[in-house]
Write a protein that holds these residues in place. Structure first.
Motif, PDB file in Angstrom:
ATOM      1  N   SER A   1      33.140  53.220  39.567  1.00  0.00           N
ATOM      2  CA  SER A   1      32.620  51.862  39.756  1.00  0.00           C
ATOM      3  C   SER A   1      33.581  50.962  40.516  1.00  0.00           C
ATOM      4  O   SER A   1      33.160  50.023  41.195  1.00  0.00           O
ATOM      5  N   GLY A   2      34.883  51.229  40.422  1.00  0.00           N
ATOM      6  CA  GLY A   2      35.867  50.371  41.072  1.00  0.00           C
ATOM      7  C   GLY A   2      36.321  50.860  42.434  1.00  0.00           C
ATOM      8  O   GLY A   2      37.127  50.185  43.091  1.00  0.00           O
ATOM      9  N   ARG A   3      35.808  51.988  42.873  1.00  0.00           N
ATOM     10  CA  ARG A   3      36.243  52.534  44.157  1.00  0.00           C
ATOM     11  C   ARG A   3      35.570  51.796  45.307  1.00  0.00           C
ATOM     12  O   ARG A   3      34.353  51.845  45.465  1.00  0.00           O
ATOM     13  N   LEU A   4      36.369  51.119  46.108  1.00  0.00           N
ATOM     14  CA  LEU A   4      35.852  50.406  47.272  1.00  0.00           C
ATOM     15  C   LEU A   4      35.848  51.308  48.493  1.00  0.00           C
ATOM     16  O   LEU A   4      34.895  51.323  49.260  1.00  0.00           O
TER      17      LEU A   4
ATOM     18  N   ILE B   1      44.471  38.761  39.197  1.00  0.00           N
ATOM     19  CA  ILE B   1      43.307  39.492  39.675  1.00  0.00           C
ATOM     20  C   ILE B   1      42.094  39.001  38.904  1.00  0.00           C
ATOM     21  O   ILE B   1      42.022  39.162  37.684  1.00  0.00           O
ATOM     22  N   GLY B   2      41.158  38.369  39.605  1.00  0.00           N
ATOM     23  CA  GLY B   2      39.991  37.833  38.934  1.00  0.00           C
ATOM     24  C   GLY B   2      40.342  36.805  37.874  1.00  0.00           C
ATOM     25  O   GLY B   2      39.665  36.719  36.839  1.00  0.00           O
ATOM     26  N   GLY B   3      41.405  36.051  38.103  1.00  0.00           N
ATOM     27  CA  GLY B   3      41.815  35.017  37.157  1.00  0.00           C
ATOM     28  C   GLY B   3      42.652  35.511  35.998  1.00  0.00           C
ATOM     29  O   GLY B   3      43.025  34.723  35.126  1.00  0.00           O
ATOM     30  N   VAL B   4      42.970  36.790  35.967  1.00  0.00           N
ATOM     31  CA  VAL B   4      43.784  37.368  34.901  1.00  0.00           C
ATOM     32  C   VAL B   4      45.055  37.957  35.510  1.00  0.00           C
ATOM     33  O   VAL B   4      44.980  38.756  36.453  1.00  0.00           O
TER      34      VAL B   4
ATOM     35  N   LEU C   1      44.386  58.024  49.280  1.00  0.00           N
ATOM     36  CA  LEU C   1      44.653  56.588  49.322  1.00  0.00           C
ATOM     37  C   LEU C   1      43.370  55.854  48.963  1.00  0.00           C
ATOM     38  O   LEU C   1      42.301  56.177  49.479  1.00  0.00           O
ATOM     39  N   TYR C   2      43.496  54.847  48.079  1.00  0.00           N
ATOM     40  CA  TYR C   2      42.317  54.139  47.585  1.00  0.00           C
ATOM     41  C   TYR C   2      42.469  52.632  47.692  1.00  0.00           C
ATOM     42  O   TYR C   2      43.574  52.086  47.603  1.00  0.00           O
ATOM     43  N   ALA C   3      41.314  51.971  47.817  1.00  0.00           N
ATOM     44  CA  ALA C   3      41.176  50.542  47.580  1.00  0.00           C
ATOM     45  C   ALA C   3      40.333  50.400  46.321  1.00  0.00           C
ATOM     46  O   ALA C   3      39.243  50.978  46.218  1.00  0.00           O
ATOM     47  N   ILE C   4      40.836  49.634  45.345  1.00  0.00           N
ATOM     48  CA  ILE C   4      40.225  49.561  44.018  1.00  0.00           C
ATOM     49  C   ILE C   4      39.877  48.116  43.679  1.00  0.00           C
ATOM     50  O   ILE C   4      40.695  47.209  43.868  1.00  0.00           O
ATOM     51  N   ASP C   5      38.680  47.904  43.164  1.00  0.00           N
ATOM     52  CA  ASP C   5      38.270  46.597  42.660  1.00  0.00           C
ATOM     53  C   ASP C   5      38.816  46.444  41.247  1.00  0.00           C
ATOM     54  O   ASP C   5      38.255  46.988  40.289  1.00  0.00           O
ATOM     55  N   ALA C   6      39.922  45.716  41.115  1.00  0.00           N
ATOM     56  CA  ALA C   6      40.617  45.620  39.830  1.00  0.00           C
ATOM     57  C   ALA C   6      40.082  44.509  38.942  1.00  0.00           C
ATOM     58  O   ALA C   6      40.703  44.167  37.936  1.00  0.00           O
ATOM     59  N   THR C   7      38.929  43.941  39.296  1.00  0.00           N
ATOM     60  CA  THR C   7      38.285  42.975  38.399  1.00  0.00           C
ATOM     61  C   THR C   7      37.397  43.684  37.387  1.00  0.00           C
ATOM     62  O   THR C   7      36.958  43.068  36.412  1.00  0.00           O
ATOM     63  N   LYS C   8      37.138  44.964  37.610  1.00  0.00           N
ATOM     64  CA  LYS C   8      36.266  45.722  36.709  1.00  0.00           C
ATOM     65  C   LYS C   8      37.059  46.204  35.498  1.00  0.00           C
ATOM     66  O   LYS C   8      38.295  46.146  35.484  1.00  0.00           O
ATOM     67  N   ARG C   9      36.372  46.727  34.491  1.00  0.00           N
ATOM     68  CA  ARG C   9      37.010  47.097  33.235  1.00  0.00           C
ATOM     69  C   ARG C   9      36.612  48.512  32.805  1.00  0.00           C
ATOM     70  O   ARG C   9      35.538  49.002  33.151  1.00  0.00           O
ATOM     71  N   GLY C  10      37.535  49.129  32.054  1.00  0.00           N
ATOM     72  CA  GLY C  10      37.295  50.476  31.558  1.00  0.00           C
ATOM     73  C   GLY C  10      37.705  51.518  32.580  1.00  0.00           C
ATOM     74  O   GLY C  10      38.588  51.303  33.415  1.00  0.00           O
TER      75      GLY C  10
END
Length: 286
Positions: A168-171, A81-84, A154-163
């Motif tokens: 902030s990660g809720r798509l 995810i995001g290179g990690v 049910l969620y879609a999450i941007d897992a490139t974010k931190r903390g």
């Protein structure tokens, strides 16, 4: 896990393992006591990584601590995810978390419950396995089937974010689903997700827009499986539902397997494997 790490599993359940980089990742099922009054081992790990050749512990995390609502029955998923490369797992406090695969360093966490939710009526834990796709994580929350039906998320999450990325990660967020213990399936830009009540939901994977739902009229324990343009889903009545994997609602067929289908249909080498309570079926074109 019990002897060496002090794990106190609730209902003696365990997750399925995942592996990467010579490590095996598994949830410990650490949870509350039999009376659901307390967490006997709040410092025991929720997720561990062990060397796949020796079994030696590589790392452990115990983020839920004494906030475990019931048990912990999600399975970890691994993906870049995001290179990690991350290990992502839903945990017993209703949060889903992402960890660096080789070190166990926590990268992010996401609360799948509204802040005003209350256990056990409106707050849920997570039993579903996260789905990792294009730097996103898709997951629904729910409860032990013994708790019955109730509202889910049910969620879609941007897992490139931190903390703490609960905001902030809720798509997108879909709140028309009920409690779920299933894992989602993604195909043709669509996300198929089942809930315990028995509904199969078809949503746009990028926006969360609902295209259609189908009521199986029975509880669903397993997960939808997308194969060759179709979606297969078993239910407690023993039916295997076959839907077209498209934006337009189309029921192709329903086949009864003789008793409850709690598992997920599995394809391999041109054959579809389906289990009911006491039989294993191998189905292939002659």
């Amino acid at each position: 896990m019990i002897k060496e790490l002090g794990v106190s599993p609730h209902n003696k359940a365990a997750s399925s393992p995942a592996s990467y980089g010579g490590l095996v990742f598994v949830g410990t099922s650490n949870g509350r006591d039999v009376d659901n009054k307390r967490v006997p081992a709040p410092k025991a790990p929720a997720l561990i990584a062990v060397d796949q050749k020796t079994g030696k512990l590589a790392w452990q995390v115990s983020d839920p601590g004494d906030r475990i609502l019931d048990g912990q029955w999600s399975s970890p998923a691994v993906g870049a995810i995001g290179g990690v490369v991350q290990v992502v797992m839903g945990e017993g406090d209703g949060w889903v978390r992402g960890y660096e695969a080789l070190t166990g360093k926590k990268l992010w966490e996401f609360d799948t419950n509204p802040k005003d939710s209350v256990w056990p009526s409106t707050r849920n834990e997570i039993i579903s396995t996260p789905v990792i796709w294009q730097n996103k994580v898709f997951i629904a929350n729910g409860q032990d089937p013994e708790s019955g039906q109730g509202p889910g998320h049910l969620y879609a999450i941007d897992a490139t974010k931190r903390g703490d990325i609960s905001t902030s990660g809720r798509l997108w967020h879909y709140d028309k689903i009920k409690r779920s213990i299933s894992t989602g399936a993604i195909v043709n830009g669509l996300l198929f997700y089942a809930d315990f009540t028995g509904y199969l939901h078809c949503l746009d994977v990028n926006t969360g827009h609902l295209y259609w739902t189908h009521d199986t009229l029975s509880a669903v324990w397993g997960s939808p499986m997308a194969i060759d343009g179709k979606v297969y889903l078993g239910d407690e009545d023993g039916d295997v539902l076959i839907m077209e994997a498209g934006k337009q609602y189309k029921l192709i067929s329903t086949v009864n397997m003789g008793s409850s289908v709690y598992s997920t249909p599995v394809p391999a080498n041109g054959t579809l494997f389906v289990t009911n309570r006491n039989q294993l079926f191998a189905i292939a074109q002659k």
